[in-house]
Structures are given as C-alpha cells and as structure tokens.
Design an enzyme around this catalytic site. Structure first.
Site, PDB file in Angstrom:
ATOM      1  N   SER A   1       0.814  -1.215   0.000  1.00 18.02           N
ATOM      2  CA  SER A   1       0.000   0.000   0.000  1.00 18.02           C
ATOM      3  C   SER A   1       0.853   1.274   0.000  1.00 18.02           C
ATOM      4  CB  SER A   1      -0.959  -0.030   1.192  1.00 18.02           C
ATOM      5  OG  SER A   1      -2.022   0.868   1.021  1.00 18.02           O
TER       6      SER A   1
ATOM      7  N   ASP B   1      -5.248  -4.153  -3.060  1.00 22.91           N
ATOM      8  CA  ASP B   1      -4.295  -3.807  -1.999  1.00 22.91           C
ATOM      9  C   ASP B   1      -4.082  -4.989  -1.042  1.00 22.91           C
ATOM     10  OD1 ASP B   1      -3.053  -2.668   0.289  1.00 22.91           O
ATOM     11  OD2 ASP B   1      -3.909  -0.714  -0.190  1.00 22.91           O
TER      12      ASP B   1
END
Length: 410
Positions: free
Chosen positions: A56, A302
């Site tokens: 991320s 993610d």
C-alpha cells in the site's frame, strides 16, 4: 563490506539475506518509509539490505525512488524533492479526465484506473507514466535493494480468507505472479492475454500511476470511497459541460467521452470491480491442479486487506531471508501484522519465530521487538511507528493527530 564496516564479519559465501518491510498506511506510510530509509542510510546500513518489500502506502515511496537508478546514493536529495512536490498542488483535472477517457475504452477498465487518476495522482502530486519494467536498471546494479511490491487476488481473498497462500500476488521490475505457486510472467507482459501457456495478445502497457492505484487501493471505508467517486464524477461532468476553454464541437465530444467514462465507472462501482486483468495462467498446461487454470480474468487489490505487511512474499523459500526488519506504520494495533503473519505461517507450515514469548502491550508499545527461533526461520525485528519512545507517553494522542492529518489505510 557494508556489514564488515559495521563490525559484523562474515565470509563472502555466508552473507545473510536482510529484508526491509514497509507496511501500509497511506501517505503516512509513504513518508515514514522514506524517513526510515534515510535513517538506514545515515547509519550506513542500507547497503546491507537485499530486498525492500512494501504494501500500500509504502509502495508509493518505493515506486517513486526506483525512478532514480542510484536512489540509495541520492536519497537525501530525493527526500527534499519529494517534500517539495508534496507541498505543491500540481494535480490537473484535464490530465486526469484524458487518462480516464482512454482507460475506459479497455474492456478491463475498473475502479483501479479511476483511483489512480483521481486519488493517487492528487496525493502524490505526480502522474508517473513510466512502467515498472523501466525500473530494471535500478534493480540490477547492486546499488539498491531489490524491490518487491505486494497485491492480493480479490476473489481468492473473499473465498479462502487471509491465510490462503494462493491469495498473494507479487510485482518486481522483472516478473509478476503468484508467489506460492511459483507462477510468473514477465512484467512487460502484465495484463496481456494468455492461453495454454502462450501469449495471444499483448495488453495495454500499465504505467506506474496505475500500479500505485492497484497497490494502494484500500484507503478509507467503502462509504468514504463511494463518496469520493461520486464527488469526483460530478466534478468531471461539471467541468466538461461548463468549460469555456474549448471550441463547442470539441467540448461536445469531450462531454460525450466523459459521459461514457462516468457511466462505465458507475457500473464498476455497482459491481465493486477493482484491478481487473487477464490471467496469464488461463488453461496453462503446467498448472492443471491450480484453481486459476479455468479463470480467464482475475482481480488484484491492496494486500493490506489481507496482512498489512508483505511477510508472505519475503518468506518465499527461495529468498532465504535470514533477517526481516519490519517497520509498521499502522494506526491501529501495532502488532496486528506480526500476529496475522504468525497465524498464516502456522496454518501453512512455514517456519516463523514464536511471538507468544514476548509481552506486547498495544497501548504502550516499545520501539523495537526481536523475535528469534531456530535456524530454520528468520529473525524478525519489529518496529512500531507509534511507540513509547518517540511518542513520549502520548501514543494514542499522536495516533489520533496523524490519523486526522494524513490519509490512512487499515
């Protein structure tokens, strides 16, 4: 040589593989990882690091750095430049609209395209149109650690949960693929159409900004994400209709193009379509036992939605990690990533040090924890960003201030 200069002696055939992990945490994680790397450089330790792996927000920092072939040598300068860029508003709505209009022509257009052009571009204040494969040179000289970026298969995460190894998908400048399966394809062919193990049709090249959107797609709650999408679409429509900067015929064409993009984005939001791309393992004869062989299209999101630090990638046996230095930039439980990793390893028979032997006070964490096991598993050093050393007893207050000031991820 780096270790020798630090007073750690080992022969050339027995150099430990050292990994640095950066967790997710949006812009906070990006800035914190940059500061961490700067400090590792100042301590003359960065040159001993073999792999740099991120999730991320940490991937945003990494992908910006590897645009410079000698970033580890130019780190202080790059830090100043990044700070300067973040303080200048350089998001251009017309550029974002143009990118989205073009992306929406693709059959695999998803909210990831929208996220990259509208949110990531705004946060990072730059639209990087280079490709991940362009970072090969920065990864091959031996000057910089080797970069590994994490994502997870959205459908398998929903079906199998966080402890399924086949969920994890990794990206490097050379190859992308499923870590647990040992199934990879050249990074240059990511998104291309394959069948029976052979290339059928090359896919459209994916720029770094898109990849940053894919790797960092978990910011905020679903409600916040939907509100951001609605507000952005309204802005785009308003701008295309009322702009007086263009000729009428051109503006009419723009309105039509934007309208089609808006409609396609709404469809993606209704089906929650993220990171859709061709599956290079479709009908691949070498992986008949894999669930992926019958799947033509996959969705990547993610990795922080599974474990907010990419331990499953660096614990790949062939990477032979001896020391994992994990920097956790989460605003929640500072031990959640390592607890989830310990559970993941236990359920999948992966060697990992026991963590139950140490007291971990999430309300008042120390600045560093060291977990060691036998020779079959790596030593892990765990550094929570919010701790009783750098927050001076005000850990919870500091967390709240940072959470309100910077975009966050789980």
């Amino acid at each position: 040589m780096c270790l020798k200069n630090l007073g750690i002696h080992c022969d050339q055939n027995n150099v430990p593989n050292i990994v640095v992990l950066g967790s997710g945490g949006g812009l906070r994680a990006m800035i914190a990882l940059l500061g961490t790397l700067v400090e590792l450089k100042k301590q003359n330790f960065l040159d001993a690091v073999m792999y740099l792996c991120g999730v991320s927000g940490s991937t945003w920092c990494m992908s910006l750095l590897y645009g410079d072939g000698k970033w580890s040598e130019n780190l202080m300068y790059l830090e100043k430049e990044l700070c300067k860029n973040l303080s200048n508003f350089s998001w251009h709505i017309r550029k974002a609209i143009k990118s989205l209009e073009e992306s929406s022509k693709d059959e695999h257009y998803s909210l990831t395209d929208f996220w990259a052009s509208c949110l990531v571009y705004q946060i990072l204040q730059q639209f990087d149109e280079n490709e991940l494969a362009d970072h090969r040179e920065a990864s091959e000289t031996g000057i910089n650690p080797y970069p590994i970026y994490a994502a997870v298969d959205k459908e398998k995460l929903n079906e199998e949960g966080v402890n399924f190894p086949g969920t994890w998908f990794e990206f490097t400048p050379h190859e992308v693929g499923y870590t647990a399966l040992g199934a990879f394809v050249s990074t240059k062919l990511f998104g291309s159409e394959f069948e029976n193990g052979k290339l059928k049709k090359r896919g459209k090249k994916k720029h770094i900004c898109y990849m940053q959107g894919l790797w960092g797609s978990a910011l905020g709650s679903i409600e916040e994400i939907l509100k951001f999408i609605r507000d952005s679409l309204a802005l785009f429509l308003q701008r295309s209709v009322y702009s007086d900067e263009d000729m009428f015929s051109h503006r009419l064409g723009s309105v039509w193009g934007v309208s089609k993009m808006v409609w396609k984005t709404i469809q993606c939001a209704l089906t929650w379509k993220w990171g859709t791309t061709n599956n290079f393992l479709y009908n691949c004869p070498n992986f008949q036992s894999s669930y992926l062989v019958k799947t033509k299209v996959i969705s990547l999101i993610d990795a922080g939605l599974a474990i907010n630090s990419a331990y499953p990638l660096v614990l790949r046996a062939k990477r032979r990690a001896d020391l994992i230095i994990s920097f956790d930039f989460s605003s929640g439980d500072p031990f959640e990533t390592i607890k989830r990793t310990a559970t993941y390893c236990q359920k999948n028979g992966i060697a990992f040090p026991k963590i139950e032997d140490q007291e971990m006070d999430k309300e008042n964490p120390s600045e560093c924890y060291i977990f060691q096991g036998d020779k079959s598993c790596p030593t892990v050093m765990h550094f929570p960003l919010f701790n009783n050393a750098n927050c001076s007893g005000n850990t919870q207050l500091m967390k709240q201030v940072m959470k309100e000031a910077l975009p966050d991820s789980d």
